[in-house]
Design a protein around this motif. Structure first.
Motif, short mmCIF file in Angstrom:
data_model
loop_
_atom_site.label_atom_id
_atom_site.label_comp_id
_atom_site.label_asym_id
_atom_site.label_seq_id
_atom_site.Cartn_x
_atom_site.Cartn_y
_atom_site.Cartn_z
N UNK A 73 44.54 35.35 42.09
CA UNK A 73 45.78 34.63 42.42
C UNK A 73 45.95 33.40 41.54
N UNK A 74 44.85 32.72 41.24
CA UNK A 74 44.95 31.50 40.43
C UNK A 74 45.39 31.79 39.00
N UNK A 75 45.27 33.05 38.57
CA UNK A 75 45.75 33.39 37.23
C UNK A 75 47.25 33.13 37.11
N UNK A 76 47.98 33.31 38.21
CA UNK A 76 49.42 33.05 38.20
C UNK A 76 49.70 31.56 38.05
N UNK A 77 48.90 30.76 38.73
CA UNK A 77 49.07 29.30 38.66
C UNK A 77 48.65 28.75 37.30
N UNK A 78 47.58 29.31 36.73
CA UNK A 78 47.03 28.81 35.47
C UNK A 78 47.64 29.43 34.23
#
Length: 170
Positions: A73-78
């Motif tokens: 999920x953090x790939x979307x934020x980063x």
């Protein structure tokens, strides 16, 4: 797993089951297995266990990179490229690294620039965006492995999205 070290996904799933990962799903012929973590094992311990299992069963040395749902999920934020004007997901990939990038490895990349292609190092990932496609870019897994002396595996953005959807079903 593709290429010369090909393993059928059904066989890979059976290997995971034999290692005690009974709840697992595979995603196409990609080498990706979505599974529930074993209680009491750390991520590095699970990676080592799976790598040893692959070596025993298939006689291949394959580095295993594990990411949990929150990391996916953090790939979307980063991801620095999702807001690019005219963003095209088919021209986006992430290289998942076995280990976190060191300062020395980052330094090796300081002046590397191949416009219009772009990359960004971020922990255990390298985000790549190639607006003209991946056919002629220098910025892909082998380039980074050679330049930075890292071990990685690339997945396109569509595959990452599909894997996350499957992982969220668990």
């Amino acid at each position: 797993m593709t290429g010369h070290n090909s393993i059928k996904m059904a066989d890979l799933s059976l290997l995971y089951k034999s290692l005690g990962y009974k709840d697992n799903k595979t995603y196409i012929q990609s080498g990706n297995v979505i599974f529930k973590a074993k209680e009491g094992l750390t991520e590095p311990e699970m990676s080592q266990q799976i790598e040893a299992g692959i070596l025993r069963k298939f006689t291949y040395t394959v580095p295993v990179m594990i990411r949990n749902v929150n990391e996916l999920k953090s790939l979307y934020k980063n991801n620095p490229y999702l807001s690019e004007p005219g963003f095209d997901a088919s021209k986006m990939a992430v290289i998942f690294l076995h280990d976190e990038v060191t300062d020395m490895q980052m330094e090796k990349m300081r002046n590397v620039n191949y416009p219009p292609d772009k990359y960004q190092l971020s922990g255990r990932e390298i985000f790549i965006y190639c607006p003209n496609g991946f056919g002629r870019t220098k910025l892909y897994t082998n380039f980074f492995e050679d330049k930075m002396k890292v071990t990685g595996t690339a997945r396109n953005w569509k595959t990452i999205t599909s894997i996350l959807e499957l992982a969220e079903e668990f």
